[in-house]
Design an enzyme around this catalytic site. Structure first.
Site, PDB file in Angstrom:
ATOM      1  N   ASN A 122       8.709  -1.835 -14.579  1.00  0.00           N
ATOM      2  CA  ASN A 122       7.485  -2.311 -15.224  1.00  0.00           C
ATOM      3  C   ASN A 122       6.613  -1.082 -15.452  1.00  0.00           C
ATOM      4  OD1 ASN A 122       5.081  -3.452 -15.984  1.00  0.00           O
ATOM      5  ND2 ASN A 122       4.623  -4.370 -13.980  1.00  0.00           N
TER       6      ASN A 122
ATOM      7  N   LYS B  16       3.919  -0.806 -16.978  1.00  0.00           N
ATOM      8  CA  LYS B  16       2.475  -1.086 -17.070  1.00  0.00           C
ATOM      9  C   LYS B  16       1.893  -0.344 -18.274  1.00  0.00           C
ATOM     10  CE  LYS B  16       2.498  -2.100 -12.203  1.00  0.00           C
ATOM     11  NZ  LYS B  16       1.741  -2.330 -10.999  1.00  0.00           N
TER      12      LYS B  16
ATOM     13  N   HIS C 114       2.187 -11.551 -14.107  1.00  0.00           N
ATOM     14  CA  HIS C 114       2.028 -10.414 -13.193  1.00  0.00           C
ATOM     15  C   HIS C 114       0.657 -10.534 -12.517  1.00  0.00           C
ATOM     16  CE1 HIS C 114       1.451  -6.390 -11.640  1.00  0.00           C
ATOM     17  NE2 HIS C 114       2.764  -6.270 -11.676  1.00  0.00           N
TER      18      HIS C 114
ATOM     19  N   GLU D 168      -1.567  -8.488 -11.974  1.00  0.00           N
ATOM     20  CA  GLU D 168      -2.663  -7.813 -12.681  1.00  0.00           C
ATOM     21  C   GLU D 168      -3.190  -8.696 -13.818  1.00  0.00           C
ATOM     22  OE1 GLU D 168      -0.501  -4.160 -13.301  1.00  0.00           O
ATOM     23  OE2 GLU D 168      -0.607  -3.800 -11.146  1.00  0.00           O
TER      24      GLU D 168
ATOM     25  N   GLU E 256       6.027 -10.522  -5.626  1.00  0.00           N
ATOM     26  CA  GLU E 256       5.274  -9.276  -5.522  1.00  0.00           C
ATOM     27  C   GLU E 256       4.008  -9.515  -4.706  1.00  0.00           C
ATOM     28  OE1 GLU E 256       6.390  -6.401  -8.944  1.00  0.00           O
ATOM     29  OE2 GLU E 256       4.730  -7.639  -9.600  1.00  0.00           O
TER      30      GLU E 256
ATOM     31  N   GLY F   4       1.425  -0.933  -5.820  1.00  0.00           N
ATOM     32  CA  GLY F   4       0.770   0.339  -6.095  1.00  0.00           C
ATOM     33  C   GLY F   4       0.018   0.908  -4.903  1.00  0.00           C
TER      34      GLY F   4
ATOM     35  N   SER G 248       5.690  -1.453  -4.406  1.00  0.00           N
ATOM     36  CA  SER G 248       6.013  -0.161  -3.799  1.00  0.00           C
ATOM     37  C   SER G 248       7.483  -0.020  -3.425  1.00  0.00           C
ATOM     38  CB  SER G 248       5.106   0.113  -2.593  1.00  0.00           C
ATOM     39  OG  SER G 248       3.749   0.155  -3.006  1.00  0.00           O
TER      40      SER G 248
HETATM   41  P1  PGA Z   1       4.611  -0.765  -7.832  1.00  0.00           P
HETATM   42  O1  PGA Z   1       4.371  -1.938  -8.892  1.00  0.00           O
HETATM   43  O2  PGA Z   1       6.089  -0.563  -7.717  1.00  0.00           O
HETATM   44  O3  PGA Z   1       3.918   0.429  -8.415  1.00  0.00           O
HETATM   45  O4  PGA Z   1       4.003  -1.216  -6.541  1.00  0.00           O
HETATM   46  C1  PGA Z   1       5.191  -3.064  -8.941  1.00  0.00           C
HETATM   47  C2  PGA Z   1       4.670  -4.036  -9.980  1.00  0.00           C
HETATM   48  O5  PGA Z   1       3.447  -4.200 -10.070  1.00  0.00           O
HETATM   49  O6  PGA Z   1       5.443  -4.645 -10.735  1.00  0.00           O
END
Ligand code: PGA
Length: 249
Positions: free
Chosen positions: A9, A11, A95, A97, A167, A173, A212
């Site tokens: 992803n 982003k 997601h 976010e 997630e 993140g 992560s």
């Molecule tokens: P990350 O993000 O691996 O940077 O924690 C995962 C995601 O939000 O899909």
């Protein structure tokens, strides 16, 4: 038998030149064999570039979001039909976010999954709890409600074509990862929720872990029975790290 899916992803990151380097690096280093399915989810302006570069490779591409409307006066939105035009195989929906910054409800996310499937695009439905919810013991309740909204609007056949991504919001993140057992417990719970609707679908739906995931922890996480792959943010922007996760499968 569920085929492992490793999905990047990106982003809101990338540029034509950076993507070119990343994609060609992934193609060049991809392990031989088809044990693992590889996917990159790029920002919408770069989907055509992904189609160009990845066309002759085994790497699939997908989008990070889709409109909950089919077409029309929705300025700035991208429809499922447009994603199909860009030959996307998957699209991420819900997601955390998007849920947090765009107030996407469980029902809206479910509608996006419906529209994606209507264009033959497989939705990657994200679910996950915040730290506060985990600490108050509400994890299962939260993820069950997020998943149930999708289960409710799909036939058993459609449900079998969905990918779920667990997630935990507190792990995205942040460098904090759920332990393999913590993740496995939620994955098994999510599969049991799918099984209430359809045992056949529950057996084939892939449940990815995200938050992560990196080369150092991927192997342990992916070894768990109900963890069928990863949704990778930060580490998907480096071909070396992304390939190392694929190799960990
Ligand atoms: P990350 O993000 O691996 O940077 O924690 C995962 C995601 O939000 O899909």
């Amino acid at each position: 038998m569920r085929r492992t899916l490793i999905a990047g992803n990106w982003k809101m990151n990338g540029s034509f030149s950076a993507n070119q380097t990343l994609l060609t690096g992934i193609i060049a280093g991809l392990p031989v064999g088809d044990a693992v399915e590889t996917l990159v989810c790029a920002p919408a302006p770069y989907l055509a570039q992904c189609a160009d570069v990845l066309e002759k490779s085994s790497v699939a591409w997908g989008a990070q979001d889709v409109s909950d409307h089919a077409k029309g006066a929705f300025t700035g939105e991208v429809s499922a039909a447009m994603l199909a035009d860009c030959r996307c195989k998957y699209v991420i929906v819900g997601h955390s976010e998007r849920r947090a910054y765009h107030a996407e409800s469980n029902e809206l996310v479910a509608q996006k999954a419906v529209l994606a499937l209507s264009e033959n695009i497989m939705p990657v439905v994200c679910v996950g709890e915040t730290l506060e919810q985990r600490e108050s013991g509400a994890t299962n309740e939260v993820v069950a409600a997020q998943l149930q909204a999708v289960i409710d609007v799909l036939t058993d056949g459609q449900l079998a074509r969905v990918v779920v991504a667990y997630e935990p919001v507190w792990a995205i993140g942040t460098g904090k990862t759920a332990t393999p057992q913590m993740a496995q417990d939620v994955h098994a719970f999510l599969r049991s929720q799918l099984a209430i609707k359809s045992v056949a679908a529950a057996n084939v739906v892939r449940i990815l872990y995200g938050g992560s995931m990196k080369p150092e922890n991927a192997k342990e996480l992916l070894a768990m029975e109900d963890i069928d792959g990863g949704l990778i943010g930060g580490a998907a922007l480096s071909p070396v790290d992304f390939l190392a996760i694929i190799s960990a499968c």
